[in-house]
Design a protein around this motif. Structure first.
Motif, mmCIF file in Angstrom:
data_model
loop_
_atom_site.group_PDB
_atom_site.id
_atom_site.type_symbol
_atom_site.label_atom_id
_atom_site.label_comp_id
_atom_site.label_asym_id
_atom_site.label_seq_id
_atom_site.Cartn_x
_atom_site.Cartn_y
_atom_site.Cartn_z
ATOM 1 N N PHE A 127 27.106 35.036 51.089
ATOM 2 C CA PHE A 127 27.552 36.270 50.433
ATOM 3 C C PHE A 127 28.507 35.878 49.303
ATOM 4 N N ASN A 128 27.944 35.528 48.163
ATOM 5 C CA ASN A 128 28.731 34.914 47.099
ATOM 6 C C ASN A 128 29.820 35.813 46.533
ATOM 7 N N PHE A 129 29.623 37.153 46.587
ATOM 8 C CA PHE A 129 30.628 38.038 45.993
ATOM 9 C C PHE A 129 31.948 38.027 46.757
ATOM 10 N N ARG A 130 31.962 37.497 47.962
ATOM 11 C CA ARG A 130 33.230 37.328 48.666
ATOM 12 C C ARG A 130 34.165 36.383 47.910
ATOM 13 N N TRP A 131 33.611 35.531 47.070
ATOM 14 C CA TRP A 131 34.430 34.559 46.357
ATOM 15 C C TRP A 131 34.671 34.943 44.896
ATOM 16 N N HIS A 132 34.316 36.154 44.545
ATOM 17 C CA HIS A 132 34.625 36.634 43.195
ATOM 18 C C HIS A 132 36.144 36.788 43.071
ATOM 19 N N ARG A 133 36.691 36.304 41.992
ATOM 20 C CA ARG A 133 38.140 36.314 41.774
ATOM 21 C C ARG A 133 38.736 37.711 41.968
ATOM 22 N N LEU A 134 38.104 38.735 41.414
ATOM 23 C CA LEU A 134 38.649 40.084 41.486
ATOM 24 C C LEU A 134 38.437 40.720 42.853
ATOM 25 N N PHE A 189 26.922 45.981 51.782
ATOM 26 C CA PHE A 189 27.216 46.267 53.180
ATOM 27 C C PHE A 189 28.234 45.250 53.703
ATOM 28 N N ASP A 190 28.102 44.013 53.244
ATOM 29 C CA ASP A 190 29.097 43.007 53.620
ATOM 30 C C ASP A 190 30.430 43.270 52.932
ATOM 31 N N LEU A 191 30.396 43.646 51.642
ATOM 32 C CA LEU A 191 31.646 43.901 50.929
ATOM 33 C C LEU A 191 32.404 45.077 51.510
ATOM 34 N N TRP A 192 31.723 46.115 51.983
ATOM 35 C CA TRP A 192 32.421 47.233 52.620
ATOM 36 C C TRP A 192 33.310 46.709 53.754
ATOM 37 N N ARG A 193 32.750 45.880 54.600
ATOM 38 C CA ARG A 193 33.509 45.312 55.716
ATOM 39 C C ARG A 193 34.586 44.352 55.227
ATOM 40 N N LEU A 254 36.825 48.347 40.794
ATOM 41 C CA LEU A 254 36.445 46.949 40.608
ATOM 42 C C LEU A 254 35.092 46.882 39.928
ATOM 43 N N ALA A 255 35.045 46.251 38.754
ATOM 44 C CA ALA A 255 33.798 46.003 38.032
ATOM 45 C C ALA A 255 33.613 44.490 37.958
ATOM 46 N N CYS A 256 32.688 43.967 38.768
ATOM 47 C CA CYS A 256 32.573 42.517 38.933
ATOM 48 C C CYS A 256 32.075 41.789 37.692
ATOM 49 N N TYR A 257 31.436 42.491 36.762
ATOM 50 C CA TYR A 257 30.901 41.828 35.586
ATOM 51 C C TYR A 257 31.836 41.910 34.385
ATOM 52 N N GLY A 299 31.623 31.343 33.130
ATOM 53 C CA GLY A 299 31.935 32.738 33.418
ATOM 54 C C GLY A 299 32.238 33.006 34.878
ATOM 55 N N GLU A 300 32.482 34.302 35.179
ATOM 56 C CA GLU A 300 32.906 34.703 36.515
ATOM 57 C C GLU A 300 31.859 34.406 37.578
ATOM 58 N N ILE A 301 30.574 34.542 37.218
ATOM 59 C CA ILE A 301 29.528 34.354 38.229
ATOM 60 C C ILE A 301 29.496 32.909 38.713
ATOM 61 N N LEU A 302 29.486 31.952 37.789
ATOM 62 C CA LEU A 302 29.490 30.557 38.215
ATOM 63 C C LEU A 302 30.791 30.189 38.906
ATOM 64 N N ARG A 303 31.887 30.805 38.482
ATOM 65 C CA ARG A 303 33.161 30.528 39.130
ATOM 66 C C ARG A 303 33.115 30.906 40.611
ATOM 67 N N MET A 304 32.522 32.065 40.936
ATOM 68 C CA MET A 304 32.499 32.451 42.347
ATOM 69 C C MET A 304 31.564 31.549 43.148
ATOM 70 N N TYR A 305 30.472 31.081 42.538
ATOM 71 C CA TYR A 305 29.613 30.135 43.251
ATOM 72 C C TYR A 305 30.339 28.820 43.502
ATOM 73 N N ARG A 306 31.127 28.363 42.525
ATOM 74 C CA ARG A 306 31.904 27.136 42.750
ATOM 75 C C ARG A 306 32.886 27.313 43.899
ATOM 76 N N GLU A 307 33.565 28.472 43.937
ATOM 77 C CA GLU A 307 34.527 28.712 45.001
ATOM 78 C C GLU A 307 33.834 28.812 46.357
ATOM 79 N N GLU A 308 32.649 29.381 46.379
ATOM 80 C CA GLU A 308 31.872 29.460 47.619
ATOM 81 C C GLU A 308 31.571 28.065 48.150
#
Length: 362
Positions: A127-134, A189-193, A254-257, A299-308
């Motif tokens: 669930f890569n969006f868990r590692w999005h900076r914002l 559904f994962d982000l809600w939790r 929150l706007a992830c893009y 950008g933000e997308i690759l950054r969250m994959y790196r953090e994941e």
């Protein structure tokens, strides 16, 4: 005990997401080393091996899993094959990274959970969006009480992946893990939790094609403690990934893009007021330096994959607590299955009714 050598990864599946996100993110890390790749299309496996300068490439996933140089296996194939490959990897003593949705049936996920426990290996869901900076910042603000007890959440996740596209394979087929619920909705559904800490008790869903492959769908849900959630998912419109969480003290948008896409709106403040406009401008200026640095590294997308991937490496190398477990994947899958059933049957469905209690089968 912590160790300094990188985690030796083998990738099963070298498709679009792997090529566009996982590989570019991993090429800049020292925590993880890709040592082998596998894909049923020999040309795609060869191209990935050449890109990563990896001598080991296979067309049979079992050959990669049996490779003694591989310490952990990333399963990035269509979801219908996640369980089979994941179980084989765990049985071979490999750590496991499996893309979302974790499986397509809860009993398969239960087998993965049991096998991982028996093998004493780490198993993480992508669930890569868990590692999005914002997203991380928003979660911390919610946990610190910035908005009070979460009362409502509204989310939007859309993409134009199906617009003017030819054969997209599994992404068009619900039974293979595609469509608005399994391919898109499971993220939120994962982000809600993850953001609120609340479980999802019941869902009502509407799909444009409830009995077939769904590209556009909406979901309403009742969450634990009385909070409500709504969402719109689409694979046939323009790009958006937005989350709003409301509480008695205010709300978070929150706007992830967007690099400056996190906004706190205090209760009673008008979103169009001069004060809020000035705060938005100040936020944009404050976040700009970080955005420039991020753009230089993808950008933000690759950054969250790196953090994941940094997190997965830290779990294996240093014994860090795993933040995105197979159980997290199971809970999101149960909501996705409930939404699918609700759309087909035109009635509310509880995630707990989609597969019974977790099984302990191995």
């Amino acid at each position: 005990m912590a160790r300094s050598n990188p985690v030796r990864m083998g990738f099963v599946g070298c498709g679009a997401v792997t090529q566009q996100y996982h590989f570019p993110a991993l090429q800049t890390l020292t925590d993880v080393a890709v040592v082998a790749v596998a894909d049923i299309e020999e040309a795609r496996a060869a191209a990935a091996a050449q890109l990563l300068r990896v001598p080991r490439r296979y067309t049979n996933p079992r050959d990669l899993i049996d490779d003694p140089a591989v310490e952990a296996v990333a399963v990035c194939v269509p979801p219908q094959w996640h369980a089979e490959i994941g179980l084989t990897a765990l049985a071979a003593g490999k750590h496991l990274f499996v893309e979302k949705p974790v499986t397509l049936r809860l009993h398969e996920c239960d087998r993965l959970i049991a096998r991982a426990a028996e093998a004493r290996r780490q198993a993480m869901v992508g669930f890569n969006f868990r590692w999005h900076r914002l997203v991380r910042r928003a979660r911390a603000m919610i946990r610190d009480g910035a908005i009070g007890e979460p009362a409502a959440i509204r989310t939007l996740l859309t993409t134009g992946i199906h617009l003017g596209a030819g054969d997209l394979g599994w992404r068009r087929r619900r039974e293979a893990g595609g469509g608005a619920f399994h391919d898109m909705g499971v993220h939120h559904f994962d982000l809600w939790r993850y953001l609120t800490g609340l479980e999802i008790d019941e869902v009502v869903a509407v799909s444009r094609s409830p009995a077939a492959d769904d590209g556009i769908a909406s979901v309403a849900a009742a969450m634990r403690g009385g909070a409500l959630a709504t969402a719109l998912f689409s694979t046939e419109t323009s790009e958006a990934n937005e989350v709003e969480v409301f509480g008695p003290k205010g709300s978070l948008r929150l706007a992830c893009y967007r690099y400056d896409g996190l906004e706190f709106l205090p209760a009673g403040a008008g979103p169009g007021s001069v004060r809020m406009r000035l705060l938005r401008a100040a936020t944009g200026l404050r976040e700009l330096p970080s955005a420039v640095v991020g753009m230089r590294t993808g950008g933000e997308i690759l950054r969250m994959y790196r953090e994941e991937w940094r997190h997965f490496a830290a779990v294996i190398r240093d014994g860090a607590p795993l933040e995105c477990t197979l159980d997290d994947g199971r809970r999101a899958l149960a909501v996705s299955l409930a939404a699918e059933a609700s759309a087909a049957q035109s009635r509310p469905v509880r995630p707990s009714d989609t597969g019974g209690s977790p099984e302990a089968s191995g």
